[in-house]
Design an enzyme around this catalytic site. Structure first.
Site, mmCIF file in Angstrom:
data_model
loop_
_atom_site.group_PDB
_atom_site.id
_atom_site.type_symbol
_atom_site.label_atom_id
_atom_site.label_comp_id
_atom_site.label_asym_id
_atom_site.label_seq_id
_atom_site.Cartn_x
_atom_site.Cartn_y
_atom_site.Cartn_z
ATOM 1 N N LYS A 1 0.917 53.431 150.811
ATOM 2 C CA LYS A 1 0.721 53.844 152.150
ATOM 3 C C LYS A 1 1.489 53.016 153.028
ATOM 4 O O LYS A 1 1.912 51.792 152.589
ATOM 5 C CB LYS A 1 -0.676 54.024 152.659
ATOM 6 N N TYR B 1 11.171 28.603 174.701
ATOM 7 C CA TYR B 1 10.766 29.192 175.930
ATOM 8 C C TYR B 1 9.325 28.310 176.040
ATOM 9 O O TYR B 1 8.497 28.272 175.023
ATOM 10 C CB TYR B 1 10.128 30.463 175.560
ATOM 11 N N MET C 1 12.738 36.287 170.584
ATOM 12 C CA MET C 1 12.999 37.618 169.938
ATOM 13 C C MET C 1 14.060 37.629 168.717
ATOM 14 O O MET C 1 13.565 38.257 167.685
ATOM 15 C CB MET C 1 13.665 38.466 171.087
HETATM 16 C C1 LIG Z 1 -9.301 53.872 150.773
HETATM 17 C C2 LIG Z 1 -8.391 52.883 150.520
HETATM 18 N N1 LIG Z 1 -8.526 52.423 149.148
HETATM 19 C C3 LIG Z 1 -7.704 51.463 148.772
HETATM 20 C C4 LIG Z 1 -6.866 50.836 149.512
HETATM 21 C C5 LIG Z 1 -6.062 49.579 149.042
HETATM 22 O O1 LIG Z 1 -6.543 48.385 149.556
HETATM 23 P P1 LIG Z 1 -5.851 46.938 149.230
HETATM 24 O O2 LIG Z 1 -4.561 46.919 149.837
HETATM 25 O O3 LIG Z 1 -6.884 45.930 149.789
HETATM 26 O O4 LIG Z 1 -5.955 46.878 147.763
HETATM 27 C C6 LIG Z 1 -7.041 51.186 151.072
HETATM 28 C C7 LIG Z 1 -6.267 50.362 151.732
HETATM 29 O O5 LIG Z 1 -6.707 49.950 152.941
HETATM 30 C C8 LIG Z 1 -7.898 51.976 151.352
HETATM 31 O O6 LIG Z 1 -7.845 52.459 152.768
#
Ligand SMILES: Cc1ncc(COP(=O)(O)O)c(C=O)c1O
Length: 368
Positions: free
Chosen positions: A35, A256, A304
């Protein structure tokens, strides 16, 4: 001439970290969690290294399409399930497995017209209180799903809130065992922290583990453990070069807000990386950085496009830093010295996850 900043994605390290997770997961199948564009690494860049995973887990339907477009025919799991009814059509078309965490998703499934029953992961809210059915509602949700012709196999999942810390997983694991007792179906509960810390127990490992951050070479329970102690290798290096060297006198300030004031004459370097590159603005004086492979510290406020670094430890190590000298913000320097992303994150009051995900679009990315 582009700015000298660059991120490197280390594909051999990604593959090695997946194997490391697999060793901890023993006979369980491994979801590679990709993801957030593979935690900022880029799905297309990590895909080759993760081909030996048993499946890809992600949130975004467009990311699922990208994984299929790469040629992946195996399982893909939507970790938050569908967001609207027509997403189910894409699930059918791309054979996506999806999480079911609320009644509305069951309603959508019940109304969905499909020839192909869909595989779902029913999510229990075992105590994190983000997504999932509360324990008293779990079995009735399962019964409802089980009665739908649109649904094929139903697996069970939950997510731990404290697998990385002292509270641990026992309270949630107990709730999961009680809610799912005697129900048929595969089980998936472990994220990276649970895989590394708790998956010695075959029951906790279950049928599928979901590993994210460990694949990307960051320790989920830093500073209790470092990535190196977990035998995880850095998968992203952010590096740049010095643009200038300044000689300060005692009392001179830097950057800054004059947040750093030299106590004695010293040399500082100005490096081409700032918060618009994704480097955390909250990184304060003292945040570790490598210059010419030598560990030193940030001084003054991150701006920046630039950061300022203390060059005295670098000169002391016998390196003569100047215009063009390599600066490693995190990851592996050209000489092989590693600056763990977790140390930089800690100094900036955040976690490795956030730094990886925040890498800015303007930073060119190379793969090795
Ligand atoms: C439902 C779910 N499973 C697995 C994971 C993987 O977690 P991690 O990156 O801590 O291994 C996540 C990440 O947030 C998650 O939301």
């Amino acid at each position: 001439m582009p700015r000298p900043i660059c991120a490197h994605i280390h594909t051999a390290a990604l593959a090695a970290n997946l194997e490391r997770a697999r060793r901890c997961a023993a006979d369980a199948r491994v979801w590679a969690v990709v993801k957030a564009n593979a935690y900022g690494h880029g799905i297309e860049r990590v895909w080759g290294a993760f081909r030996s995973a048993d499946g890809f887990a992600l949130l975004d339907l467009q990311e699922a399409e990208r994984v299929r477009a790469l040629g992946w025919r195996g399982p893909i799991l939507l970790l938050e399930g569908v967001f609207e009814a027509r997403d189910l059509e894409l699930c059918s078309r791309l054979s996506l497995w999806h999480t079911v965490h609320c009644d509305e998703q069951i309603d959508m499934l019940a109304a969905h017209k499909t020839q192909q029953p869909q595989r779902v992961f029913l999510k229990l809210n075992s105590g994190m209180n983000r997504l999932g059915f509360a324990p008293p509602r779990y079995r009735s949700a399962w019964a409802r799903l089980n009665a739908l012709t649109q649904v094929d196999e139903i697996s069970h999942m939950t997510h731990f809130s404290d697998a990385d810390g002292p509270r641990g997983i026992a309270h949630q694991w107990q709730a999961f065992c009680t809610a799912t007792r005697d129900l048929p179906g595969e089980r998936s509960v472990c994220n990276s922290a649970a895989i590394l810390r708790h998956a010695g127990d075959a029951q906790v490992r279950g049928d599928w583990v979901r590993t994210g951050i460990a694949l990307y070479g960051s320790a989920p329970d830093f500073p209790e453990h470092s990535a190196a102690t977990w035998e995880l290798a850095p998968t992203m290096t952010l590096s740049t070069q010095l643009l200038a060297v300044q000689q300060l006198q005692a009392g001179d300030s830097v950057g800054y807000g004059s947040r750093f004031i030299a106590e004695a004459p010293m040399r500082i370097g100005v490096a081409a990386c700032g918060y618009a590159d994704g480097y955390p603005r909250h990184a304060d004086t003292g945040t570790p950085v490598l210059v010419g492979g030598v560990r030193t510290r940030l001084v003054g406020r991150v701006s920046m496009d630039m950061v300022t670094v203390d060059l005295e430890p670098v000169f002391s190590a016998g390196v003569e830093p100047g215009f063009g000298t390599e600066v490693t913000l995190w990851g592996r320097s050209g000489s092989g010295t590693v600056l763990p992303i977790d140390e930089v994150a800690q100094a900036a009051g955040t976690v490795g996850y956030e730094l990886m995900c925040a890498l800015a679009q303007r930073v060119p990315v190379l793969t090795d």
